[in-house]
Motif scaffolding. Structure first.
Motif, PDB file in Angstrom:
ATOM      1  N   GLN A   1      -8.820   4.478  -5.513  1.00  0.00           N
ATOM      2  CA  GLN A   1      -9.044   5.712  -5.721  1.00  0.00           C
ATOM      3  C   GLN A   1      -8.188   6.439  -6.710  1.00  0.00           C
ATOM      4  OE1 GLN A   1      -9.373   9.059  -2.996  1.00  0.00           O
ATOM      5  NE2 GLN A   1     -10.888  10.191  -3.960  1.00  0.00           N
ATOM      6  N   GLN A   2      -6.856   6.362  -6.321  1.00  0.00           N
ATOM      7  CA  GLN A   2      -5.799   6.730  -7.034  1.00  0.00           C
ATOM      8  C   GLN A   2      -5.835   6.050  -8.496  1.00  0.00           C
ATOM      9  OE1 GLN A   2      -2.388   6.724  -4.434  1.00  0.00           O
ATOM     10  NE2 GLN A   2      -2.736   9.018  -4.181  1.00  0.00           N
ATOM     11  N   LEU A   3      -5.760   4.602  -8.355  1.00  0.00           N
ATOM     12  CA  LEU A   3      -5.780   3.890  -9.483  1.00  0.00           C
ATOM     13  C   LEU A   3      -6.947   4.352 -10.577  1.00  0.00           C
ATOM     14  CD1 LEU A   3      -4.874   0.433  -8.059  1.00  0.00           C
ATOM     15  CD2 LEU A   3      -3.471   1.874  -9.423  1.00  0.00           C
ATOM     16  N   ALA A   4      -8.054   4.677  -9.993  1.00  0.00           N
ATOM     17  CA  ALA A   4      -9.204   5.203 -10.870  1.00  0.00           C
ATOM     18  C   ALA A   4      -9.275   6.408 -11.349  1.00  0.00           C
ATOM     19  CB  ALA A   4     -10.567   4.480 -10.210  1.00  0.00           C
ATOM     20  N   THR A   5      -8.229   7.410 -11.000  1.00  0.00           N
ATOM     21  CA  THR A   5      -8.390   8.738 -11.079  1.00  0.00           C
ATOM     22  C   THR A   5      -7.101   9.248 -12.098  1.00  0.00           C
ATOM     23  OG1 THR A   5      -8.873   9.178  -8.721  1.00  0.00           O
ATOM     24  CG2 THR A   5      -7.852  11.001 -10.090  1.00  0.00           C
ATOM     25  N   GLU A   6      -7.688   9.966 -13.126  1.00  0.00           N
ATOM     26  CA  GLU A   6      -6.780  10.581 -14.107  1.00  0.00           C
ATOM     27  C   GLU A   6      -5.666  11.591 -13.260  1.00  0.00           C
ATOM     28  OE1 GLU A   6      -8.635  10.280 -18.515  1.00  0.00           O
ATOM     29  OE2 GLU A   6      -9.386  12.027 -17.386  1.00  0.00           O
ATOM     30  N   GLY A   7      -4.816  11.893 -13.947  1.00  0.00           N
ATOM     31  CA  GLY A   7      -3.791  12.673 -13.576  1.00  0.00           C
ATOM     32  C   GLY A   7      -3.021  12.287 -12.428  1.00  0.00           C
ATOM     33  N   VAL A   8      -2.973  11.163 -11.606  1.00  0.00           N
ATOM     34  CA  VAL A   8      -2.305  10.818 -10.687  1.00  0.00           C
ATOM     35  C   VAL A   8      -1.833   9.283 -10.696  1.00  0.00           C
ATOM     36  CG1 VAL A   8      -4.250  10.494  -9.177  1.00  0.00           C
ATOM     37  CG2 VAL A   8      -2.285  10.943  -8.032  1.00  0.00           C
ATOM     38  N   GLU A   9      -0.682   9.117 -10.100  1.00  0.00           N
ATOM     39  CA  GLU A   9      -0.171   7.929  -9.949  1.00  0.00           C
ATOM     40  C   GLU A   9       0.234   7.606  -8.437  1.00  0.00           C
ATOM     41  OE1 GLU A   9      -0.092   5.747 -12.458  1.00  0.00           O
ATOM     42  OE2 GLU A   9       0.181   6.888 -14.379  1.00  0.00           O
ATOM     43  N   PRO A  10       0.082   6.157  -8.025  1.00  0.00           N
ATOM     44  CA  PRO A  10       0.111   5.951  -6.567  1.00  0.00           C
ATOM     45  C   PRO A  10       1.504   5.494  -6.289  1.00  0.00           C
ATOM     46  CG  PRO A  10      -1.490   4.267  -7.749  1.00  0.00           C
ATOM     47  CD  PRO A  10      -0.698   4.989  -8.722  1.00  0.00           C
ATOM     48  N   VAL A  11       1.797   5.553  -4.751  1.00  0.00           N
ATOM     49  CA  VAL A  11       2.987   5.255  -4.217  1.00  0.00           C
ATOM     50  C   VAL A  11       2.588   4.343  -3.215  1.00  0.00           C
ATOM     51  CG1 VAL A  11       4.553   7.159  -5.069  1.00  0.00           C
ATOM     52  CG2 VAL A  11       3.295   7.274  -2.834  1.00  0.00           C
ATOM     53  N   LEU A  12       3.581   3.446  -2.941  1.00  0.00           N
ATOM     54  CA  LEU A  12       3.316   2.458  -1.959  1.00  0.00           C
ATOM     55  C   LEU A  12       4.742   2.232  -1.004  1.00  0.00           C
ATOM     56  CD1 LEU A  12       1.229  -0.624  -3.396  1.00  0.00           C
ATOM     57  CD2 LEU A  12       0.444   1.154  -2.040  1.00  0.00           C
ATOM     58  N   PRO A  13       4.534   2.032   0.674  1.00  0.00           N
ATOM     59  CA  PRO A  13       5.465   2.060   1.184  1.00  0.00           C
ATOM     60  C   PRO A  13       6.402   0.539   0.937  1.00  0.00           C
ATOM     61  CG  PRO A  13       3.685   1.799   2.503  1.00  0.00           C
ATOM     62  CD  PRO A  13       3.185   2.116   1.301  1.00  0.00           C
ATOM     63  N   ALA A  14       7.595   0.712   1.022  1.00  0.00           N
ATOM     64  CA  ALA A  14       8.704  -0.428   0.828  1.00  0.00           C
ATOM     65  C   ALA A  14       9.093  -0.773   2.053  1.00  0.00           C
ATOM     66  CB  ALA A  14       9.838   0.130  -0.138  1.00  0.00           C
ATOM     67  N   LEU A  15       8.846  -2.225   2.021  1.00  0.00           N
ATOM     68  CA  LEU A  15       9.269  -2.889   3.270  1.00  0.00           C
ATOM     69  C   LEU A  15      10.654  -4.144   2.614  1.00  0.00           C
ATOM     70  CD1 LEU A  15       6.105  -4.041   4.859  1.00  0.00           C
ATOM     71  CD2 LEU A  15       7.524  -2.536   5.787  1.00  0.00           C
ATOM     72  N   GLU A  16      11.565  -3.839   3.436  1.00  0.00           N
ATOM     73  CA  GLU A  16      12.948  -4.630   3.322  1.00  0.00           C
ATOM     74  C   GLU A  16      13.240  -5.264   4.325  1.00  0.00           C
ATOM     75  OE1 GLU A  16      17.613  -3.667   1.321  1.00  0.00           O
ATOM     76  OE2 GLU A  16      15.791  -1.981   1.620  1.00  0.00           O
ATOM     77  N   LEU A  17      13.674  -6.708   4.008  1.00  0.00           N
ATOM     78  CA  LEU A  17      14.269  -7.438   4.973  1.00  0.00           C
ATOM     79  C   LEU A  17      15.628  -7.477   4.908  1.00  0.00           C
ATOM     80  CD1 LEU A  17      13.255  -9.917   6.555  1.00  0.00           C
ATOM     81  CD2 LEU A  17      13.755 -11.514   4.561  1.00  0.00           C
ATOM     82  N   GLN A  18      16.243  -7.151   6.366  1.00  0.00           N
ATOM     83  CA  GLN A  18      17.560  -6.987   6.220  1.00  0.00           C
ATOM     84  C   GLN A  18      18.026  -7.897   7.608  1.00  0.00           C
ATOM     85  OE1 GLN A  18      17.923  -2.793   7.599  1.00  0.00           O
ATOM     86  NE2 GLN A  18      17.851  -2.193   5.585  1.00  0.00           N
TER      87      GLN A  18
END
Length: 391
Positions: A187-204
């Protein structure tokens, strides 16, 4: 009704019974459990100009006996193909059973893959009729998705369940991540005026002798459909405050002489509105919070006095505005990506004004002014109004 209507009633009853039995039997493409490989986590990586898929599959014998097979409860199968769907189907070359992704809990995108564009994978997963839309999506920061899927879990028997639970717990209690499902992302990718964020997973991993750990470390910023960079934990928390996504969190405020007071956020509500009276839009962000004191270090406050509570609340307001401005600065200056949906807010408030701005919004967004108003209320101070340490 008269007697003449009874044949019609009987036919209707038979049809209802037929449809009921069909739905009770399950989905139209139901598979027997002993004939499928159940995928709970899927990874997507870039492999030159192709797509590499890693599938974390539950070992059936370990589920039946509730014991692991040589310490393993899952196996990871991989395959490479020009398209995501082909790569998933191609997994059957190594899996003895048909690959089944309807119970997917986690989708992990490798960083390189995410930087090259994610639209095609999201489109395929929303199109697939047997894939549910409630699984979470994350990005493997500085790693390939396959690496993370091969990391065993210390507490859960199935690593995919551990990742899913970790994302839920961190988002609900620490406010530095986000729960993003495939339908929300689409929905966010297809909507004008908003950019998505995604959670970051880091290997430690501390050293070669220590087992690796997967940690949630902020948010990845998507511009268009490509990963362009990362918000750190402080910026991610500011993002969540602006977006009204904070359910609960813990932080601290600093006083003179390195004094600290730790507080837990019990409730928070954020409301946004936009003003278009100036040359560039002005967004007003108002945050209301209810806090409780959890710890006092080297601060001589008498919390039985209202003026001391007011002093603490002012400090909390300043701290909350600080982290929100950090997120704003990252979005406007570092990435020029409207992750807050200010453009969408303008569109909803004044469609006519948005129509004149939409074409040039990427250039306008960095100059949008944001006015913050925060109202922290310290409702609880614990069992004592004065710390015994001062005595």
């Amino acid at each position: 009704m008269g007697k003449g209507s009874r044949p019609g009633q009987m036919i209707l009853l038979i049809l209802v019974l037929i449809f009921t039995s069909l739905f009770a039997a399950g989905c139209w493409d139901r598979r027997e459990l002993n004939a499928i490989s159940l995928v709970l986590a899927l990874g997507i990586d870039q492999e030159k100009d192709q797509c590499k898929v890693s599938a974390q599959v539950v070992i059936p014998s370990s589920v039946k006996s509730k014991q692991s097979n040589n310490g393993n409860t899952v196996v990871v199968y991989t395959s490479t193909a020009p398209t995501l769907f082909e790569a998933i189907q191609k997994l059957s070359q190594t899996s003895p059973r048909e690959i089944y992704i309807s119970q997917l809990r986690m989708l992990i995108l490798g960083e390189e893959y995410a930087r090259n564009g994610i639209t095609e994978s999201v489109e395929m997963l929303t199109r697939h009729p047997s894939v549910r839309s409630d699984f979470f999506i994350a990005i493997a920061k500085e790693h390939r998705a396959e690496e993370l899927l091969r990391v065993p879990s210390r507490l859960e028997s199935v690593p995919a369940n551990s990742l899913y639970s970790n994302l839920l717990t961190t988002t609900d209690n620490w406010a530095v991540s986000a729960k993003v499902t495939v339908d929300k992302l689409a929905q966010q990718l297809a909507t004008e005026g908003v950019e998505p964020v995604l959670p970051a997973l880091e290997l430690q991993q501390k050293d070669s002798r220590s087992p690796p750990l997967i940690k949630l470390t902020g948010l990845g910023v998507i511009k268009g459909d490509r990963l362009v960079g990362w918000l750190n934990e402080q910026e991610s928390r500011g993002y969540n405050y602006i977006m009204n996504l904070v359910q609960s969190s813990t932080g601290h405020v600093t006083f003179e002489n390195n004094g600290l007071i730790s507080l837990r956020v019990l409730r928070t509500t954020t409301k946004k509105k936009v003003s278009l009276s100036k040359k560039t839009p002005v967004v007003h962000v108002r945050v209301k919070m209810i806090d409780t004191i959890t710890e006092i270090l080297r601060v001589p406050l008498d919390l039985s006095k209202p003026e001391e509570i007011a002093k603490l609340e002012k400090k909390c307001n300043e701290r909350t505005i600080f982290v929100m401005r950090k997120a704003q600065d990252a979005a406007q200056r570092r990435f020029q990506a409207d992750i807050f949906g200010f453009g969408k807010l303008i569109h909803e408030t004044n469609p006519k004004a948005w129509k004149s701005m939409a074409q040039n919004w990427p250039a306008l967004f960095p100059d949008v002014e944001v006015v913050y108003q925060v109202d922290n209320q310290v409702r609880r101070i614990g069992n004592t109004s004065e710390s015994f340490i001062g005595k």
